[in-house]
Each structure stands twice: as structure tokens, then as C-alpha cells.
Scaffold this motif. Sequence first.
Motif, PDB file in Angstrom:
ATOM      1  N   THR A 193      -9.510 -13.898  12.376  1.00 37.30           N
ATOM      2  CA  THR A 193      -9.722 -15.050  12.114  1.00 37.30           C
ATOM      3  C   THR A 193     -10.996 -15.607  12.531  1.00 37.30           C
ATOM      4  OG1 THR A 193      -7.271 -15.530  12.053  1.00 37.30           O
ATOM      5  CG2 THR A 193      -8.639 -17.486  11.722  1.00 37.30           C
ATOM      6  N   GLY A 194     -11.662 -16.076  11.422  1.00 38.52           N
ATOM      7  CA  GLY A 194     -13.112 -16.575  11.999  1.00 38.52           C
ATOM      8  C   GLY A 194     -13.868 -15.727  12.464  1.00 38.52           C
ATOM      9  N   GLU A 195     -14.608 -16.466  13.601  1.00 34.12           N
ATOM     10  CA  GLU A 195     -15.355 -15.204  14.418  1.00 34.12           C
ATOM     11  C   GLU A 195     -14.702 -14.618  15.668  1.00 34.12           C
ATOM     12  OE1 GLU A 195     -18.443 -14.431  13.689  1.00 34.12           O
ATOM     13  OE2 GLU A 195     -18.294 -15.876  11.644  1.00 34.12           O
ATOM     14  N   GLY A 196     -13.473 -14.753  15.809  1.00 35.72           N
ATOM     15  CA  GLY A 196     -12.642 -14.142  16.769  1.00 35.72           C
ATOM     16  C   GLY A 196     -12.622 -12.887  16.708  1.00 35.72           C
ATOM     17  N   PRO A 197     -11.914 -12.166  17.793  1.00 37.80           N
ATOM     18  CA  PRO A 197     -11.725 -10.489  17.769  1.00 37.80           C
ATOM     19  C   PRO A 197     -10.736 -10.141  16.807  1.00 37.80           C
ATOM     20  CG  PRO A 197     -10.860 -11.606  19.707  1.00 37.80           C
ATOM     21  CD  PRO A 197     -11.555 -12.704  19.219  1.00 37.80           C
ATOM     22  N   ALA A 198     -10.571  -9.117  16.545  1.00 36.13           N
ATOM     23  CA  ALA A 198      -9.522  -8.432  15.643  1.00 36.13           C
ATOM     24  C   ALA A 198      -8.308  -8.218  16.443  1.00 36.13           C
ATOM     25  CB  ALA A 198     -10.078  -7.196  14.937  1.00 36.13           C
ATOM     26  N   GLU A 199      -7.021  -8.503  15.854  1.00 34.64           N
ATOM     27  CA  GLU A 199      -6.044  -8.377  16.649  1.00 34.64           C
ATOM     28  C   GLU A 199      -5.091  -7.727  15.972  1.00 34.64           C
ATOM     29  OE1 GLU A 199      -4.679 -12.402  17.534  1.00 34.64           O
ATOM     30  OE2 GLU A 199      -6.041 -12.599  19.173  1.00 34.64           O
ATOM     31  N   GLU A 200      -4.287  -6.710  16.709  1.00 35.27           N
ATOM     32  CA  GLU A 200      -3.149  -5.911  15.865  1.00 35.27           C
ATOM     33  C   GLU A 200      -2.074  -7.071  15.367  1.00 35.27           C
ATOM     34  OE1 GLU A 200       0.001  -2.714  16.976  1.00 35.27           O
ATOM     35  OE2 GLU A 200      -1.894  -2.098  17.890  1.00 35.27           O
ATOM     36  N   TRP A 201      -1.956  -6.738  13.992  1.00 34.27           N
ATOM     37  CA  TRP A 201      -1.138  -7.670  13.326  1.00 34.27           C
ATOM     38  C   TRP A 201       0.299  -6.756  13.148  1.00 34.27           C
ATOM     39  CZ3 TRP A 201      -1.392  -8.796   7.494  1.00 34.27           C
ATOM     40  CH2 TRP A 201      -0.354  -9.577   7.088  1.00 34.27           C
ATOM     41  N   ARG A 202       0.260  -5.604  12.659  1.00 33.68           N
ATOM     42  CA  ARG A 202       1.472  -4.795  12.180  1.00 33.68           C
ATOM     43  C   ARG A 202       0.952  -3.446  12.247  1.00 33.68           C
ATOM     44  NH1 ARG A 202       5.300  -7.005   9.612  1.00 33.68           N
ATOM     45  NH2 ARG A 202       4.159  -8.868   8.585  1.00 33.68           N
ATOM     46  N   ARG A 203       2.166  -2.891  12.548  1.00 27.95           N
ATOM     47  CA  ARG A 203       2.358  -1.200  12.600  1.00 27.95           C
ATOM     48  C   ARG A 203       3.362  -0.604  11.696  1.00 27.95           C
ATOM     49  NH1 ARG A 203      -0.260   2.365  16.651  1.00 27.95           N
ATOM     50  NH2 ARG A 203      -1.608   1.245  18.105  1.00 27.95           N
ATOM     51  N   LEU A 204       2.956   0.391  10.905  1.00 25.87           N
ATOM     52  CA  LEU A 204       3.798   0.935  10.120  1.00 25.87           C
ATOM     53  C   LEU A 204       3.768   2.447   9.911  1.00 25.87           C
ATOM     54  CD1 LEU A 204       3.555  -1.193   6.812  1.00 25.87           C
ATOM     55  CD2 LEU A 204       5.524  -1.281   8.182  1.00 25.87           C
ATOM     56  N   THR A 205       4.665   3.110   9.790  1.00 17.03           N
ATOM     57  CA  THR A 205       4.775   4.685   9.713  1.00 17.03           C
ATOM     58  C   THR A 205       5.266   4.852   8.406  1.00 17.03           C
ATOM     59  OG1 THR A 205       5.394   4.896  12.014  1.00 17.03           O
ATOM     60  CG2 THR A 205       5.617   6.922  10.530  1.00 17.03           C
ATOM     61  N   LEU A 206       4.523   5.920   7.606  1.00 16.58           N
ATOM     62  CA  LEU A 206       4.522   6.226   6.203  1.00 16.58           C
ATOM     63  C   LEU A 206       5.021   7.856   6.421  1.00 16.58           C
ATOM     64  CD1 LEU A 206       1.620   4.868   4.279  1.00 16.58           C
ATOM     65  CD2 LEU A 206       3.883   3.982   4.914  1.00 16.58           C
ATOM     66  N   ARG A 207       6.172   8.115   5.928  1.00 17.83           N
ATOM     67  CA  ARG A 207       6.810   9.341   5.818  1.00 17.83           C
ATOM     68  C   ARG A 207       6.632   9.963   4.452  1.00 17.83           C
ATOM     69  NH1 ARG A 207       8.162  10.636  10.889  1.00 17.83           N
ATOM     70  NH2 ARG A 207       8.467   8.654  12.406  1.00 17.83           N
ATOM     71  N   ARG A 208       6.044  11.093   4.113  1.00 17.16           N
ATOM     72  CA  ARG A 208       6.060  11.811   2.770  1.00 17.16           C
ATOM     73  C   ARG A 208       7.512  11.803   2.474  1.00 17.16           C
ATOM     74  NH1 ARG A 208       2.226  13.677  -0.238  1.00 17.16           N
ATOM     75  NH2 ARG A 208       0.872  13.968   1.492  1.00 17.16           N
ATOM     76  N   HIS A 209       8.098  11.422   1.209  1.00 20.84           N
ATOM     77  CA  HIS A 209       9.201  11.700   0.686  1.00 20.84           C
ATOM     78  C   HIS A 209       9.120  13.056   0.301  1.00 20.84           C
ATOM     79  CE1 HIS A 209      12.501  11.573  -2.546  1.00 20.84           C
ATOM     80  NE2 HIS A 209      13.090  10.878  -1.559  1.00 20.84           N
ATOM     81  N   SER A 210      10.358  13.791   0.511  1.00 21.06           N
ATOM     82  CA  SER A 210      10.687  15.367   0.406  1.00 21.06           C
ATOM     83  C   SER A 210      10.475  15.435  -0.933  1.00 21.06           C
ATOM     84  CB  SER A 210      12.270  15.836   0.655  1.00 21.06           C
ATOM     85  OG  SER A 210      12.312  16.997   0.436  1.00 21.06           O
ATOM     86  N   GLY A 211       9.451  16.427  -1.382  1.00 21.47           N
ATOM     87  CA  GLY A 211       9.238  17.093  -2.431  1.00 21.47           C
ATOM     88  C   GLY A 211       8.326  16.449  -3.405  1.00 21.47           C
ATOM     89  N   SER A 212       7.482  15.353  -3.016  1.00 20.89           N
ATOM     90  CA  SER A 212       6.702  14.362  -3.693  1.00 20.89           C
ATOM     91  C   SER A 212       5.091  14.799  -3.537  1.00 20.89           C
ATOM     92  CB  SER A 212       6.779  13.002  -3.076  1.00 20.89           C
ATOM     93  OG  SER A 212       6.240  12.828  -2.014  1.00 20.89           O
ATOM     94  N   GLU A 213       4.761  15.989  -2.557  1.00 12.28           N
ATOM     95  CA  GLU A 213       3.459  16.148  -2.552  1.00 12.28           C
ATOM     96  C   GLU A 213       2.834  16.593  -3.684  1.00 12.28           C
ATOM     97  OE1 GLU A 213       0.790  19.191   0.464  1.00 12.28           O
ATOM     98  OE2 GLU A 213       3.049  18.910   0.740  1.00 12.28           O
ATOM     99  N   GLY A 214       1.682  15.974  -3.982  1.00 18.59           N
ATOM    100  CA  GLY A 214       0.892  16.581  -4.842  1.00 18.59           C
ATOM    101  C   GLY A 214       1.594  15.945  -6.321  1.00 18.59           C
ATOM    102  N   THR A 215       2.222  15.322  -6.281  1.00 17.20           N
ATOM    103  CA  THR A 215       2.860  14.867  -7.769  1.00 17.20           C
ATOM    104  C   THR A 215       2.030  13.558  -8.162  1.00 17.20           C
ATOM    105  OG1 THR A 215       4.458  13.265  -6.714  1.00 17.20           O
ATOM    106  CG2 THR A 215       4.931  15.570  -7.500  1.00 17.20           C
ATOM    107  N   GLY A 216       1.799  13.544  -9.407  1.00 15.51           N
ATOM    108  CA  GLY A 216       1.041  12.435  -9.900  1.00 15.51           C
ATOM    109  C   GLY A 216       1.612  11.736 -11.177  1.00 15.51           C
TER     110      GLY A 216
END
Length: 216
Positions: A193-216
Amino acid sequence: MRRRDSQGVGSDEGRARGLSSRQTERREAESLMVLFRRKSLVLLALTLSLISPLLGQPKAMEKGKAHAKLDALVGTWIAEDPAPTPEGQAEIRGRSRYAWTVGDVWLREELVGQVPGIGTVHGATLITHDPTTGNYTGFWMDNLTPRTYPFRAYWASEEEFVFESSFDEPFHLTIRFRFRGRDVIDVVHLRRTGEGPAEEWRRLTLRRHSGSEGTG
């Protein structure tokens, strides 16, 4: 009486001749305007035909190596909040699906998630590679606002892909995707915010859904 009649007839004939003359002048003016417009269009077309070779014709984008690096995201991902943040924010769960679109040169993300205090959030991202800058460019949109949010992105390393917002209001946002192999991505949100330092806001973990790799 005859003089008055003859004078009246002469006056009517004069008015008729005047009206006819004005009508003729108006038609001539309209004809000149039409001719002028046609000549202007011909001149414009000739000018464009002369300068277009100098400007160069735009070429359709093709999927290249920079686009292909984003294949690592293609598929369906399940989002999990591994732990509450220091602010005590609750767990967020959602699902993201990445697929190529628009001639396979734009990567589209469609997201559906549950956010405490808000409910169901629908969002979408479009991203492509910009050869003029060497970075990626795109924008985010969702069902919370009618705005679109532009960003740029780049590979900080072979395992880390970074999104940087092109806006600073209400805050500047940085999102880091850190790949752990092909099926897990740690996502860290940083905000400034503004000129202040960047602060960690949130963490998430994404896990690939089984069988979805490379599907479009």
C-alpha cells in the motif's frame, strides 16, 4: 386592370425564375459536394495503399517457446489454503482451470472459489506473451466489480512465475507461483500500500486434479 394583371404575371414569372435559379444552384452545390467526397475517399485509399508497405502489415501471433512454457499451467487445479494467515483469515477452497484460447496464443484461467464473508467468487484471467517487452501481459476480471485489472508477468526462475499488477489502487499486488514438480504449486500473495513495503497477504496451494494434465 390589364396593367395590374400584366404586372402580377411578370412578378410571378420573376419569382419562379428566381426559385428555379436557386434550386439549380443548390443542385450544383450538392453535386460538387458528392464529387468532393468521392475524390477524398479515393485520395484516402490511395494514401493508405502507399504507406501500408512502409508501416508493415500485422502478422497473426503464433504459439512460440514463451507461450509453450505456460503449458505447465494447463489443466484443472484445486486450491487449498494450507493454514490461516496471521490475520486469522479462514480457509479458502476453489477450482481453477487453465486452457488455451484465441488461436492458442492466449491462456485463459476460469476460477470458482468460496471466500468467507463474500461467498462464491467467479474470476477469469487472460494472459499472453508480448515479444516487444519480453514479458507476459494480461488482465484479471471477476464478479465482484465491473473493472478489469491489467498485469504483467515473467519467469523469475525455472520454478517461479510472477504476476505483477499494473495498478496500485487499492494496493499493488504481486503473486508468486512456485512450482513443486508438475502437480503442486505454492502461491504467495504479496500486497503493498502506497510506498510501504510489500507484505505477505495470503498463501494457497494448488494441486493438479487427477487426470487433468495437458487438457485444454
